[in-house]
Enzyme design. Structure first.
Site, PDB file in Angstrom:
ATOM      1  N   SER A 252       3.630 -10.855  -5.007  1.00  0.00           N
ATOM      2  CA  SER A 252       3.868 -12.055  -5.802  1.00  0.00           C
ATOM      3  C   SER A 252       2.587 -12.874  -5.991  1.00  0.00           C
ATOM      4  O   SER A 252       1.587 -12.317  -6.396  1.00  0.00           O
ATOM      5  CB  SER A 252       4.977 -12.858  -5.129  1.00  0.00           C
ATOM      6  N   LYS A 256      -1.177 -11.372  -6.920  1.00  0.00           N
ATOM      7  CA  LYS A 256      -2.235 -11.827  -7.842  1.00  0.00           C
ATOM      8  C   LYS A 256      -3.534 -11.920  -7.035  1.00  0.00           C
ATOM      9  O   LYS A 256      -4.610 -11.493  -7.464  1.00  0.00           O
ATOM     10  CB  LYS A 256      -1.892 -13.210  -8.416  1.00  0.00           C
ATOM     11  N   TRP A 343      11.214 -11.957 -14.300  1.00  0.00           N
ATOM     12  CA  TRP A 343      10.262 -13.086 -14.330  1.00  0.00           C
ATOM     13  C   TRP A 343       8.815 -12.559 -14.271  1.00  0.00           C
ATOM     14  O   TRP A 343       7.915 -13.124 -14.869  1.00  0.00           O
ATOM     15  CB  TRP A 343      10.577 -14.001 -13.135  1.00  0.00           C
ATOM     16  N   HIS A 393      12.915  -9.282  -6.546  1.00  0.00           N
ATOM     17  CA  HIS A 393      11.575  -9.730  -6.167  1.00  0.00           C
ATOM     18  C   HIS A 393      11.493  -9.779  -4.641  1.00  0.00           C
ATOM     19  O   HIS A 393      12.082 -10.664  -4.022  1.00  0.00           O
ATOM     20  CB  HIS A 393      11.408 -11.130  -6.768  1.00  0.00           C
TER      21      HIS A 393
HETATM   22  C1  GCU Z   1       7.048 -18.089  -8.504  1.00  0.00           C
HETATM   23  C2  GCU Z   1       5.949 -17.985  -9.507  1.00  0.00           C
HETATM   24  C3  GCU Z   1       5.357 -16.585  -9.564  1.00  0.00           C
HETATM   25  C4  GCU Z   1       4.985 -16.110  -8.177  1.00  0.00           C
HETATM   26  C5  GCU Z   1       6.173 -16.275  -7.246  1.00  0.00           C
HETATM   27  C6  GCU Z   1       5.881 -15.959  -5.786  1.00  0.00           C
HETATM   28  O1  GCU Z   1       8.158 -17.345  -8.937  1.00  0.00           O
HETATM   29  O2  GCU Z   1       6.446 -18.391 -10.748  1.00  0.00           O
HETATM   30  O3  GCU Z   1       4.204 -16.561 -10.385  1.00  0.00           O
HETATM   31  O4  GCU Z   1       4.530 -14.795  -8.211  1.00  0.00           O
HETATM   32  O5  GCU Z   1       6.601 -17.611  -7.259  1.00  0.00           O
HETATM   33  O6  GCU Z   1       4.743 -16.045  -5.339  1.00  0.00           O
HETATM   34  O7  GCU Z   1       6.855 -15.685  -5.067  1.00  0.00           O
END
Ligand code: GCU
Length: 416
Positions: A252, A256, A343, A393
């Site tokens: 997540s 990144k 998402w 997720h």
């Molecule tokens: C949120 C956010 C995402 C990210 C995620 C996470 O959903 O919008 O960009 O990847 O949190 O880190 O769990």
């Protein structure tokens, strides 16, 4: 600005492939003056630094140079972890010259062997004590996000948090397959909330009179990535870890982070992103699921301030995320999606790999090798791999199996 002229419906989240707008991606093999990049030499000497600089100034922000020498202390160590099968090391890595400054507390588990161990490095959302119920693991001391289920309130750790994320960390299975795991809490580097960069690592690198990063300087993702490189500094010094085989891994927002760490720090042997989505593996120009506008609005501290200009204006950004994947070439990279994690735009995550493939090929290795997004549970474990599993997720034991299958093939038993 462009943003103020947009109709309100543009705020609606796109979850329909038919509503994805037409777009043209920047070609990773076209240089700043329109020139074709046709050799590995031109990629390495010109195009790679050029793209790094674009991501630094327009997306994540530029992080400070690596410190010359890191200072660290092994605070706890045992050769009898997990019933005697593993070594445990807890290491305090000083992130700045200031002895009072931030410390990254690294937890390392290694299978007992005589050889240096290939190791996954993955930051966690709530600290080392949550990844395992091993009572010897130290509780985090940095600011924590309150979480009832994890027993965290008043932003402080408690005994109750132990092992509460262990479902995401099948440590014994990983050790049994011959890999080590190194982890640290991302909040040790920079607490994940928007405070104008007053706490965490940022203030230690302000120039005289500077109170926050400039528009092209590091946001939180760049800071976490920089912290991963400091952990790697230590792992490369440790004789127990195979420093040439450390894999940058993350889920997540930390996916990144793992990608940007791997792009900027070529000492990472391979990179694996899990459900990294917008600002990670997903193409921004698709605007599917989370968009640049949404991410900038919800998490203004993640990227550099220059990135705000691409909210509702993705086509103006000189880079897109396939070029982030290309920056990992020719090293192995695995992109992992989850079917229900719309998402994060699974298809956009696949396409990034697909459009990064020509760079892998230019560098003389295989790209993804498939034209179409594979079906659920049909992993493409090419050197530039992609896998989508059913479900939400999350990080699952099945995901870890894939990470290790991938690492077996491209990191530990690689013929090339
Ligand atoms: C949120 C956010 C995402 C990210 C995620 C996470 O959903 O919008 O960009 O990847 O949190 O880190 O769990």
């Amino acid at each position: 600005t462009v943003t103020s002229m947009l109709p309100a419906q543009q705020e609606v989240v796109i979850y329909d492939e038919a509503k994805v707008p037409q777009f043209t991606l920047p070609d990773p093999l076209v240089g700043p003056n329109g020139e074709k990049i046709e050799t590995a030499e031109a990629w390495n000497s010109k195009q790679r630094p050029y793209l790094i600089q674009l991501f630094e100034t327009q997306v994540y922000g530029k992080a400070p140079a690596a410190p010359g020498k890191i200072s660290y202390k092994v605070t706890e160590s045992s050769d009898e972890a997990f019933g005697g099968k593993a070594r445990r090391r807890q290491v305090a890595i000083q992130l700045t010259d200031d002895p009072e400054g931030p410390v990254l507390n690294l937890l390392v588990y290694l299978p007992k062997t005589d050889k240096p161990v290939p190791t996954f490095l993955m930051l966690s959302f709530y600290g080392n004590a949550t990844v395992t119920d091993d009572p010897a693991v130290m509780l985090p001391t940095s600011w924590l996000r309150d979480n009832k289920d994890k027993g965290i309130s008043g932003h402080k750790a408690s005994e109750k948090m132990r092992g509460t994320s262990s479902g995401r960390w099948p440590i014994e299975t990983i050790l049994d397959r011959g890999y080590g795991v190194a982890t640290a809490y991302y909040g040790d580097i920079d607490p994940d909330f928007d405070d104008g960069f007053q706490n965490g690592i940022h203030p230690y690198f302000n120039a005289e009179g500077q109170t926050k990063p400039k528009a092209d300087e590091w946001g939180s993702i760049a800071a976490w990535s920089w912290g991963m490189s400091r952990a790697l500094d230590y792992l490369q010094e440790s004789e127990e870890v195979d420093g040439e085989k450390v894999i940058s891994l993350g889920h997540s927002r930390l996916g990144k982070t793992a990608l940007w760490a791997g792009a900027t720090d070529t000492r990472f042997a391979a990179v694996i992103s899990n459900n990294s989505g917008c600002g990670g593996a997903a193409l921004s120009r698709r605007r599917y699921g989370e968009s640049v506008q949404k991410i900038n609005k919800s998490f203004p501290h993640w990227f550099c301030d220059n990135f705000v200009q691409y909210s509702h204006n993705e086509d103006a950004c000189p880079v897109d995320q396939h070029e982030l994947i290309a920056l990992i070439a020719p090293r192995p990279c695995l992109i992992c999606s989850a079917e229900e994690d719309r998402w994060a735009d699974p298809h956009g995550e696949f396409l990034s790999g697909h459009y990064a493939s020509p760079v892998y090929e230019l560098l003389g290795v295989e790209g993804m090798g498939v034209e179409k997004m594979p079906a659920i549970n049909e992993p493409v474990l090419s050197r530039l791999g992609y896998v989508i599993r059913p479900g939400k997720h999350d990080v699952t034991t099945l995901d870890w199996q894939r990470y290790m299958d991938f690492a077996d093939r491209h990191v530990t038993k690689a013929a090339d």
